[in-house]
Design an enzyme around this catalytic site. Structure first.
Site, PDB file in Angstrom:
ATOM      1  N   CYS A  17       0.782  -0.830  -0.076  1.00 31.16           N
ATOM      2  CA  CYS A  17       0.347   0.039   0.039  1.00 31.16           C
ATOM      3  C   CYS A  17       0.666   1.749   0.014  1.00 31.16           C
ATOM      4  CB  CYS A  17      -0.616  -0.229   1.519  1.00 31.16           C
ATOM      5  SG  CYS A  17      -2.169  -1.493   1.073  1.00 31.16           S
ATOM      6  N   ASP A  94     -11.051  -3.798   3.202  1.00 32.86           N
ATOM      7  CA  ASP A  94     -12.846  -2.918   2.816  1.00 32.86           C
ATOM      8  C   ASP A  94     -13.587  -2.994   3.638  1.00 32.86           C
ATOM      9  OD1 ASP A  94     -10.286  -1.008   1.729  1.00 32.86           O
ATOM     10  OD2 ASP A  94     -10.394  -1.566   0.309  1.00 32.86           O
ATOM     11  N   GLY A 142     -12.103 -12.913 -13.250  1.00 31.11           N
ATOM     12  CA  GLY A 142     -11.189 -11.678 -12.803  1.00 31.11           C
ATOM     13  C   GLY A 142     -10.433 -11.121 -13.814  1.00 31.11           C
ATOM     14  N   HIS A 143      -9.380 -10.245 -14.075  1.00 27.80           N
ATOM     15  CA  HIS A 143      -9.288  -9.419 -15.366  1.00 27.80           C
ATOM     16  C   HIS A 143      -8.233 -10.032 -14.687  1.00 27.80           C
ATOM     17  CE1 HIS A 143      -9.290  -6.779 -18.615  1.00 27.80           C
ATOM     18  NE2 HIS A 143      -8.751  -6.342 -17.860  1.00 27.80           N
ATOM     19  N   ASP A 227     -10.430   0.959   8.352  1.00 24.76           N
ATOM     20  CA  ASP A 227      -8.497   0.003   7.941  1.00 24.76           C
ATOM     21  C   ASP A 227      -7.895   1.232   8.100  1.00 24.76           C
ATOM     22  OD1 ASP A 227      -9.348   0.537   5.277  1.00 24.76           O
ATOM     23  OD2 ASP A 227      -8.527  -2.083   5.481  1.00 24.76           O
TER      24      ASP A 227
END
Length: 332
Positions: A17, A94, A142-143, A227
């Site tokens: 992050c 999240d 997904g991708h 968070d």
């Protein structure tokens, strides 16, 4: 053997992050960006972009709320399976931060196919699937795209009770502040990237789901939480205090730290993202602690804990919310 010798963190400029766009720059990008409302909405948007909360929330006609989020980042550790587990736990967080339960996830994978073998990508996806299964969350495709740097994460859809949402704008004076995971992930991950040292305590913290903490907070009647990830404790605390119209008083000595975190700061392993976080909130806080402590409080976390305006069993109380004063944050 080649899979063991490859170090994923060396294929990314940032890590975890900490590779986020700096918060101040992101707010400049989003300033004045209007989103047209749908003409025939299926539900009511309860949480959008206004306060920079953890996820979007829409109330459906049957009284259920849908929680939606996406999160992905570059490698934070060299082990591909661990990276997948960490990225999945971070994306699921999240939903937990809003008081919801994850229902379905879609993989988001960027891969430098000419530089890294697909066997590593398979391990990353396997790690994500393991954590999603532990969370009781379906992974339904997904991708993927070719990219110069490896990136992985998930888009997650969850469900919540709209009357029990935890939001970052629902804080009020008199509430205690609790933190469910220790800080120091950014500096330890940066040390890992630069030296190859492995920190099992950091991996264990990043792969721990925030599910139990979220459920305990909802049961306790908590309505304000967020968070702690790339903007650090100070960054996310500032956003909560600003959105809620209060001042947060933080007891620095009460904030839990991972073993080795202070030593990593003293030895110079502070990520650029952590320094940018501190620079962003510097004008919004007053402090009596040293810079080393402030850097730890601003340290860019990956899959960190929940910052809760309320008391939760097992989580240390690290401060309180008071009436808005001159600054949004006071650190003592």
């Amino acid at each position: 053997m080649i899979l063991i010798m490859l170090r994923l963190t060396q294929y990314a400029q940032g890590g975890g992050c900490a590779c986020k766009i700096p918060p101040g720059e992101l707010e400049d990008i989003l300033a004045g960006l209007g989103v047209p409302a749908p003409q025939d909405p299926l539900g009511e948007l309860l949480v959008g972009v206004e306060t920079g909360d953890d996820a979007a929330v829409v109330r459906l006609a049957n009284g259920t709320a849908v929680v939606s989020t996406a999160d992905f980042f570059t490698p934070v550790v060299d082990d591909p399976f661990d990276w997948g587990r960490i990225a999945a736990a971070n994306a699921l967080s999240d939903v937990y931060a809003m008081g919801g339960s994850p229902l379905m996830a879609l993989n988001l994978l960027c891969w430098p196919r000419d530089a890294l073998p697909y066997e590593l990508a398979k391990e990353v996806l396997r790690g994500g699937a393991e954590v999603a299964a532990r969370a009781g969350c379906h992974v339904a495709g997904g991708h993927s795209v070719t990219a110069p740097e490896p990136m992985y994460g998930m888009a997650v859809t969850g469900l919540a009770d709209p009357d029990q949402l935890m939001r970052n704008d629902a804080g009020r004076p008199g509430l205690p502040l609790s933190l469910t995971k220790p800080l120091g992930l950014g500096v330890l991950n940066n040390r890992h990237k630069r030296t190859g040292e492995v920190f099992p305590q950091a991996v264990a913290t990043m792969t721990e789901l925030n599910a139990d903490a979220s459920r305990a907070a909802v049961r306790a009647g908590v309505r304000c939480a967020t968070d702690v990830t790339g903007f650090g404790l100070l960054g996310h605390l500032f956003k909560l205090a600003r959105a809620s119209g209060v001042t947060a008083v933080l007891d620095a000595a009460a904030v839990p730290l991972l073993a080795g975190a202070r030593e990593a700061v003293r030895d110079g392993f502070v990520p650029g993202g952590s320094r940018r976080n501190l620079g962003w909130v510097a004008g919004r806080l007053t402090s009596t602690v040293d810079e080393e402590t402030l850097l730890l409080l601003a340290d860019a976390q990956t899959s960190g804990g929940l910052l809760i305006a309320g008391e939760v069993p097992g989580a240390p109380v690290i401060g309180e919310l008071v009436r808005r004063g001159e600054h949004e944050i006071v650190v003592r």
